[in-house]
Write a protein that holds these residues in place. Structure first.
Motif, short mmCIF file in Angstrom:
data_model
loop_
_atom_site.label_atom_id
_atom_site.label_comp_id
_atom_site.label_asym_id
_atom_site.label_seq_id
_atom_site.Cartn_x
_atom_site.Cartn_y
_atom_site.Cartn_z
N ASN A 119 0.84 -1.22 0.00
CA ASN A 119 0.00 0.00 0.00
C ASN A 119 0.87 1.26 0.00
O ASN A 119 0.51 2.27 -0.63
CB ASN A 119 -0.93 -0.02 1.20
CG ASN A 119 -1.97 -1.13 1.12
OD1 ASN A 119 -2.29 -1.60 0.03
ND2 ASN A 119 -2.48 -1.57 2.27
N GLU A 120 1.99 1.20 0.70
CA GLU A 120 2.89 2.36 0.73
C GLU A 120 3.46 2.64 -0.66
O GLU A 120 3.52 3.78 -1.11
CB GLU A 120 4.01 2.11 1.74
CG GLU A 120 4.95 3.31 1.90
CD GLU A 120 6.05 3.03 2.91
OE1 GLU A 120 7.00 3.84 2.98
OE2 GLU A 120 5.95 2.01 3.63
N GLY A 123 0.80 4.07 -2.78
CA GLY A 123 0.59 5.47 -2.45
C GLY A 123 1.62 6.37 -3.08
O GLY A 123 1.30 7.44 -3.63
#
Length: 413
Positions: A119-120, A123
Motif C-alpha cells: 500500500n505504501e 501510495g
C-alpha cells in the motif's frame, strides 16, 4: 471565444489524463502487487529449501536455525510431521500476502507479509502520477491561454478592422498574424478596403466633375429660358428655344461622357463631325457674356475641318477654355483652328498676363487654380479630351494659349 478555446483544450487534456492515468494506476497496482508476491514466494521457496536440506541430512530443524532465513517484517510458519509448528517473526494482522510451499514428507512452509508495504508503494506511485498529471494540466492551461490569445487577438483585430471598414474608414492595415486562415481574411478585408476607397474616390470625383461641368451650361440655359419668358417676339422665342435645345443636347452629352468615363476611363466612341460648327456654336453662346464684360471673342484660321470625337464633349472642353479666358484672362479671346500632321488643332488665346510661372503645367491638376475657384475646370476638360481620343495642352504661358488636339477624319475622294 477565448474562454471556450481554453475550456475545450483543458477538456481534451483532462480526458487524456484521465484515460491514461487510470490505465497507468491499474498497471502499476498490478505490477507492485505481483512484485510483492514474487518476493514473498522467493523467500518461501528459499526457506522451504533450507528445511528440505536439513530433513534430508537428518538434522534437527529449529527456530534458531531458520531465523536468519526470514526477512525482517515477514512472518514464517514451518509445520513438520510429528512435531509442533515453528514460527518466526510476528504474525501480521489485517490483509496479508501469503505463500505456502508443501513437501512430499508432509512438511509445509508458509511465509506472510503485511500489505502495508504494498500500500505504501502504491501510495507513492499514485502521488507521482498525480504530480505528473497536475504538471500536465498546468502546462495545458499555459498552452491553452497562449493559443487562445494567439487566435482571439487576431480575431478581435479583424473584427475591429471590419467595424472600421463598415463605419467608412477605408485605410488598409496590412497586418498579418502567421495563421493562414486569418491572414486570408485579412487579405480579403484589405482588398475590400482598397476597392471601397477607389469606388468612393471615383464617386466623389464624378460628383465634383459633374457639379463643375454642369454649372456653366445650366446658367446659360437659365439665361435662355429667361429671355424666352421676357420676350413676346415669336421669332426670338423660336431662336432662343432652338439654342436652348442645343444646349440641353450638349448638356446631356456631357453627363453621358462623365458617366462613361467614371465607368471606363478608356472608353471612347467618337465619330467624325464638323469642327467649324462646334467652334461657331461656342462663339455664339459666349459672345453675349464677353460683350457684357466689354471684351470680344473671334475666330480665325483654317476652315472646313472635320475631326474625330464627340461634338458635345469637344464643345464642353472649348466652353471650359473660353470660360477660363473670361475669368482669368483679358482683352480679345481668339479661337484659331489649324492642322498639324493628321491632327486638327483648336487654340484658345487671350491677351491677359498669362499663366503664372509657378503654375505652369500644374494648371491641369485638380485643386490648382490661379484664383478663388475650384480648380476642377481644366482638369475635367483634359479628362474629357483624353476620353474622346484627343489631348489638351498648355502650349504657351504668355500670352496664355491652350490647344485642343483632335484626330482628323480621313477625307474620302
Amino acid at each position: 471565444m477565448r474562454r471556450r478555446l481554453i475550456n475545450s483544450t483543458l477538456a481534451v487534456v483532462l480526458v487524456v489524463i484521465a484515460v491514461f492515468g487510470v490505465s497507468l494506476v491499474i498497471v502499476e497496482t498490478r505490477t507492485i502487487e505481483a512484485a510483492a508476491h514474487d518476493r514473498v514466494q522467493s523467500e518461501a521457496v528459499r526457506l522451504f529449501s533450507v528445511v528440505e536440506g536439513k530433513i534430508a541430512d537428518d538434522e534437527r530443524v529449529t527456530r534458531g536455525a531458520l531465523a536468519g532465513q526470514v526477512t525482517d517484517g515477514r512472518y514464517a510458519e514451518v509445520d513438520l510431521p510429528g512435531g509442533p509448528p515453528l514460527t518466526i517473526g510476528e504474525r501480521p494482522g489485517g490483509s496479508v500476502i501469503e505463500v505456502t510451499e508443501t513437501g512430499s514428507r508432509g512438511e509445509r512452509v508458509t511465509v506472510m507479509e503485511a500489505r502495508d508495504r504494498v500500500n505504501e508503494e502504491l501510495g507513492q506511485t499514485l502521488l507521482i502520477i498525480l504530480a505528473v498529471a497536475l504538471l500536465a494540466v498546468g502546462a495545458a492551461v499555459l498552452l491553452a491561454v497562449r493559443q487562445a490569445n494567439r487566435l482571439t487577438a487576431p480575431l478581435t483585430d479583424l473584427a475591429e478592422t471590419a467595424e472600421r471598414l463598415g463605419s467608412g474608414d477605408q485605410r488598409t492595415r496590412h497586418r498579418r498574424y502567421g495563421v493562414p486562415e486569418l491572414d486570408r481574411v485579412a487579405d480579403v478585408l484589405d482588398a475590400s478596403a482598397e476597392r471601397i476607397a477607389r469606388m468612393l474616390t471615383a464617386e466623389r470625383r464624378l460628383a465634383a466633375d459633374a457639379s463643375h461641368q454642369l454649372r456653366t451650361p445650366l446658367t446659360a440655359l437659365s439665361m435662355r429660358l429667361e429671355e424666352i419668358a421676357l420676350t413676346d417676339d415669336h421669332t426670338t422665342v423660336k431662336e432662343e428655344a432652338a439654342v436652348a435645345l442645343t444646349q440641353v443636347e450638349r448638356l446631356t452629352d456631357v453627363v453621358q461622357r462623365l458617366l462613361t468615363k467614371s465607368r471606363d476611363p478608356k472608353a471612347g466612341t467618337g465619330t467624325g463631325f464638323d469642327l467649324d460648327e462646334v467652334v461657331k456654336q461656342q462663339i455664339e453662346e459666349w459672345r453675349p457674356a464677353y460683350r457684357g464684360e466689354g471684351r470680344a471673342i473671334v475666330h480665325s484660321g483654317r476652315t472646313g475641318l472635320r475631326a474625330v470625337g464627340t461634338p458635345g464633349a469637344v464643345a464642353q472642353v472649348l466652353a471650359t477654355l473660353i470660360e477660363n479666358a473670361l475669368m482669368h484672362g483679358a482683352g480679345t479671346v481668339a479661337l484659331r483652328t489649324r492642322v498639324t500632321g493628321n491632327q486638327a488643332v483648336v487654340e484658345v488665346t487671350d491677351e491677359g498676363p498669362g499663366v503664372p510661372a509657378d503654375l505652369g503645367s500644374r494648371v491641369f491638376e485638380r485643386t490648382v487654380s490661379g484664383r478663388n475657384s475650384t480648380g476642377l475646370g481644366l482638369a475635367v476638360a483634359r479628362d474629357l479630351a483624353e476620353a474622346d481620343g484627343g489631348r489638351l495642352e498648355l502650349v504657351q504661358q504668355r500670352p496664355t494659349t491652350f490647344a485642343l488636339f483632335l484626330a482628323r477624319e480621313h477625307e474620302h475622294h
